[in-house]
Design a protein around this motif. Structure first.
Motif, PDB file in Angstrom:
ATOM      1  N   HIS A 192      -7.927   2.231   1.657  1.00  0.00           N
ATOM      2  CA  HIS A 192      -6.970   2.831   2.582  1.00  0.00           C
ATOM      3  C   HIS A 192      -7.661   2.850   3.945  1.00  0.00           C
ATOM      4  O   HIS A 192      -8.846   3.170   4.044  1.00  0.00           O
ATOM      5  N   GLY A 193      -6.911   2.498   4.992  1.00  0.00           N
ATOM      6  CA  GLY A 193      -7.534   2.345   6.315  1.00  0.00           C
ATOM      7  C   GLY A 193      -8.062   3.625   6.948  1.00  0.00           C
ATOM      8  O   GLY A 193      -8.950   3.574   7.786  1.00  0.00           O
ATOM      9  N   ASP A 230       0.867  -1.174   0.000  1.00  0.00           N
ATOM     10  CA  ASP A 230       0.000   0.000   0.000  1.00  0.00           C
ATOM     11  C   ASP A 230       0.905   1.225   0.000  1.00  0.00           C
ATOM     12  O   ASP A 230       1.697   1.415   0.936  1.00  0.00           O
ATOM     13  N   HIS A 266      -5.661   2.466  -4.401  1.00  0.00           N
ATOM     14  CA  HIS A 266      -5.806   2.455  -2.935  1.00  0.00           C
ATOM     15  C   HIS A 266      -6.812   3.558  -2.579  1.00  0.00           C
ATOM     16  O   HIS A 266      -6.438   4.682  -2.303  1.00  0.00           O
ATOM     17  N   ASP A 304       1.134   4.607   0.721  1.00  0.00           N
ATOM     18  CA  ASP A 304       0.454   5.689   1.442  1.00  0.00           C
ATOM     19  C   ASP A 304       1.211   7.008   1.315  1.00  0.00           C
ATOM     20  O   ASP A 304       0.609   8.081   1.344  1.00  0.00           O
TER      21      ASP A 304
END
Ligand code: ZN
Length: 257
Positions: A140-141, A52, A103, A54
């Motif tokens: 994406h968290g 991922d 993402h 980020d």
């Protein structure tokens, strides 16, 4: 806490991880490959390798080169933000044979407004597809938001957008060990606010050395490994900066939990 455990997270160490995956004869799958040939994944020792992106997409390039040199193909999920959506980087990684995915964080960006979120999703998916084919996506968290991005699919169907998989929704973790570097260790329950999965196998690992040992002895037949490229430092100043940032993030998440 083990002293200097954090010295783990360097690109050199990541190279060792890839070499051990290779020498232990695990077959490496992108997320798309897992969905396309599930039978092959189930038939032997298999690893899904996922990244991922980020922050700091230039680190992803470094990582993708290390893998490519060892004949490994992974999946890179890019956020559609100014600091991560870098066409040159995305196409370079795709050209090395890796899978590129989106993402997404549309629902948290739209503060829970479903219609706004799906319109945003369509628009940004198109940005990616102008550059490379996209077959899978991954949420994406957004740990600081109250919205859970995967909830978008309680209302809509990603299949309608030609998407064949979403790791949090379509990977069967029943016999797949899920390991994430979130929180600078491999213990997936201590620091992750949202990016957890329900795995049938509970594993506690404290360092990459533990993971290398498990891979070398083929302790687990199936794994899904998530590495955030920005966490794996190329040099000491970056390493120290990332260590401080991660420690603060862990503190915030710990407070939230
Ligand atoms: Zn993320």
């Amino acid at each position: 806490m083990k002293p200097f455990r954090e010295w783990d997270f360097t690109l050199g160490k990541y190279g060792t991880l890839c070499k051990v995956i290779r020498s232990s004869d695990y077959s490496v799958f992108t997320v798309a490959d897992y969905h396309v040939d599930r039978e092959l994944f189930d038939s032997g020792n298999s690893v899904i390798l996922r990244h991922d992106v980020d922050r700091r997409p230039e680190n992803a390039v470094e990582m993708s080169r290390i893998e490519a040199a060892l004949g490994i193909r992974a999946t890179y999920y890019f956020r559609a933000k100014k600091h991560t959506f870098k066409p040159k980087i995305i196409t370079e990684i795709a050209d090395l044979g890796h899978e590129i995915g989106y993402h997404y964080e549309c629902l948290s960006d739209a503060h829970g407004n479903m219609e706004e979120a799906i319109a945003d999703f369509e628009k940004k998916l198109a940005w990616f597809r102008e550059l490379v084919p996209v077959r899978t996506i991954c949420m994406h968290g957004s740990p600081l938001s109250k919205w859970d991005n995967r909830d978008l699919w309680s209302e809509y169907d990603f299949g309608n957008y030609g998407i064949i998989g979403e790791p949090y929704l379509s990977i069967d973790h029943g016999d797949v060990v899920y390991l994430s570097d979130t929180g600078r260790n491999w213990d997936c329950n201590s620091h992750n606010v949202r990016d957890r999965v329900r795995s049938g196998i509970r594993v506690e690992m404290q360092s990459t050395a533990d993971l290398l040992e498990a891979l070398a002895t083929k302790q687990y037949g199936k794994l899904h490994i998530l590495c955030h490229p920005e966490r794996w430092a190329a040099n000491i100043p970056t390493f120290v900066a990332q260590l401080i940032k991660d420690s603060l993030t862990n503190l915030v998440k710990w407070t939230l939990r």
